[in-house]
Design a protein around this motif. Structure first.
Motif, mmCIF file in Angstrom:
data_model
loop_
_atom_site.group_PDB
_atom_site.id
_atom_site.type_symbol
_atom_site.label_atom_id
_atom_site.label_comp_id
_atom_site.label_asym_id
_atom_site.label_seq_id
_atom_site.Cartn_x
_atom_site.Cartn_y
_atom_site.Cartn_z
ATOM 1 N N SER A 57 0.820 -1.213 0.000
ATOM 2 C CA SER A 57 0.000 0.000 0.000
ATOM 3 C C SER A 57 0.851 1.258 0.000
ATOM 4 O O SER A 57 0.479 2.265 -0.592
ATOM 5 C CB SER A 57 -0.958 -0.004 1.189
ATOM 6 O OG SER A 57 -0.275 0.186 2.399
ATOM 7 N N ARG A 84 3.392 0.928 -3.543
ATOM 8 C CA ARG A 84 2.655 1.169 -4.798
ATOM 9 C C ARG A 84 1.738 2.382 -4.706
ATOM 10 O O ARG A 84 0.994 2.652 -5.641
ATOM 11 C CB ARG A 84 1.858 -0.076 -5.175
ATOM 12 C CG ARG A 84 2.761 -1.240 -5.546
ATOM 13 C CD ARG A 84 1.955 -2.411 -6.016
ATOM 14 N NE ARG A 84 2.819 -3.528 -6.397
ATOM 15 C CZ ARG A 84 2.385 -4.762 -6.551
ATOM 16 N NH1 ARG A 84 1.101 -5.055 -6.393
ATOM 17 N NH2 ARG A 84 3.218 -5.715 -6.875
ATOM 18 N N ASP A 85 1.785 3.090 -3.580
ATOM 19 C CA ASP A 85 1.048 4.343 -3.404
ATOM 20 C C ASP A 85 -0.449 4.172 -3.671
ATOM 21 O O ASP A 85 -1.019 4.829 -4.543
ATOM 22 C CB ASP A 85 1.650 5.429 -4.316
ATOM 23 C CG ASP A 85 1.182 6.817 -3.942
ATOM 24 O OD1 ASP A 85 0.799 7.017 -2.769
ATOM 25 O OD2 ASP A 85 1.172 7.699 -4.825
ATOM 26 N N PHE A 86 -1.084 3.287 -2.904
ATOM 27 C CA PHE A 86 -2.516 3.031 -3.073
ATOM 28 C C PHE A 86 -3.309 4.314 -2.869
ATOM 29 O O PHE A 86 -3.044 5.086 -1.955
ATOM 30 C CB PHE A 86 -3.000 1.985 -2.073
ATOM 31 C CG PHE A 86 -2.540 0.580 -2.388
ATOM 32 C CD1 PHE A 86 -1.667 0.299 -3.427
ATOM 33 C CD2 PHE A 86 -2.996 -0.475 -1.623
ATOM 34 C CE1 PHE A 86 -1.260 -0.984 -3.695
ATOM 35 C CE2 PHE A 86 -2.591 -1.778 -1.876
ATOM 36 C CZ PHE A 86 -1.722 -2.029 -2.919
ATOM 37 N N ARG A 87 -4.330 4.519 -3.717
ATOM 38 C CA ARG A 87 -5.169 5.714 -3.643
ATOM 39 C C ARG A 87 -6.623 5.386 -3.291
ATOM 40 O O ARG A 87 -7.343 6.248 -2.833
ATOM 41 C CB ARG A 87 -5.153 6.458 -4.982
ATOM 42 C CG ARG A 87 -3.776 6.901 -5.420
ATOM 43 C CD ARG A 87 -3.467 8.247 -4.876
ATOM 44 N NE ARG A 87 -2.170 8.683 -5.384
ATOM 45 C CZ ARG A 87 -1.410 9.525 -4.770
ATOM 46 N NH1 ARG A 87 -1.781 10.043 -3.636
ATOM 47 N NH2 ARG A 87 -0.250 9.871 -5.266
ATOM 48 N N GLU A 88 -7.032 4.138 -3.537
ATOM 49 C CA GLU A 88 -8.433 3.784 -3.291
ATOM 50 C C GLU A 88 -8.539 2.313 -2.889
ATOM 51 O O GLU A 88 -7.582 1.545 -3.016
ATOM 52 C CB GLU A 88 -9.283 4.071 -4.527
ATOM 53 C CG GLU A 88 -8.747 3.414 -5.787
ATOM 54 C CD GLU A 88 -9.429 3.934 -7.041
ATOM 55 O OE1 GLU A 88 -9.826 3.090 -7.863
ATOM 56 O OE2 GLU A 88 -9.554 5.156 -7.191
ATOM 57 N N ASP A 101 -7.350 -0.670 -5.083
ATOM 58 C CA ASP A 101 -5.927 -1.011 -5.076
ATOM 59 C C ASP A 101 -5.653 -2.141 -4.080
ATOM 60 O O ASP A 101 -4.897 -3.069 -4.370
ATOM 61 C CB ASP A 101 -5.069 0.208 -4.724
ATOM 62 C CG ASP A 101 -5.200 1.335 -5.747
ATOM 63 O OD1 ASP A 101 -5.489 1.041 -6.923
ATOM 64 O OD2 ASP A 101 -5.018 2.504 -5.361
#
Length: 155
Positions: free
Chosen positions: A129, A132-136, A139
């Motif tokens: 998270s 990978r820079d989860f945004r929602e 993801d």
């Protein structure tokens, strides 16, 4: 070795022994000035490694920083610290044996993801998270889908 408590450089080794995986020497030390006791670890370093960030910035590889980020992902998970230490040591050995001094951060990140996946699914998702820079929420669903595989998804 400088004392972490008072800064004095006159410290004495009281005990030395190899770590469990034989990749380091653990030394118990005592400060001759303040009497403080602390532990140091001595490891073989085959080469100086540099991590190349995605923005092109170059930073020296820091094993302790790698260990801290893995420990954050592993926080409150039922995994022995020795297994985490072995995973990190394995990553460092792989990096050093690549034959390159400059390592893209993506290569390091994927090695950590691979190692965490074998240790603990929750830690894997936590690290993913951030990495990978989860945004929602989708993801998270995608990564959890990777873990369970297509045969485990009801449908």
């Amino acid at each position: 070795m400088r004392c972490p408590y008072c800064g004095n450089e006159d410290t004495q080794v009281k005990d030395s022994r190899p770590t469990e995986d034989n990749n380091a020497i653990r030394r118990r030390r005592a400060c001759m000035a303040c009497g403080g006791r602390f532990t140091t670890f001595e490891r073989v370093q085959l080469r100086e490694l540099t991590i190349i960030k995605t923005n092109g910035r170059r930073v020296p590889f820091d094993r302790d920083k790698l260990m801290r980020s893995v420990q954050i992902a592993m926080r409150k998970r039922p995994v022995e610290s020795e297994r985490v230490e072995r995973m990190v040591s394995g990553i460092v050995r792989r990096l050093e044996s690549m034959g390159e001094s400059d390592i893209p951060s993506q290569v390091l990140g994927e090695m950590v993801m691979e190692g965490l996946r074998t240790l603990d699914d929750v830690a894997y998702v936590r690290f993913a998270s951030v990495y990978r820079d989860f945004r929602e929420a989708k993801d998270f669903e995608d990564v959890i889908g990777e873990l369970s595989g297509p045969e485990d998804i009801p449908g």
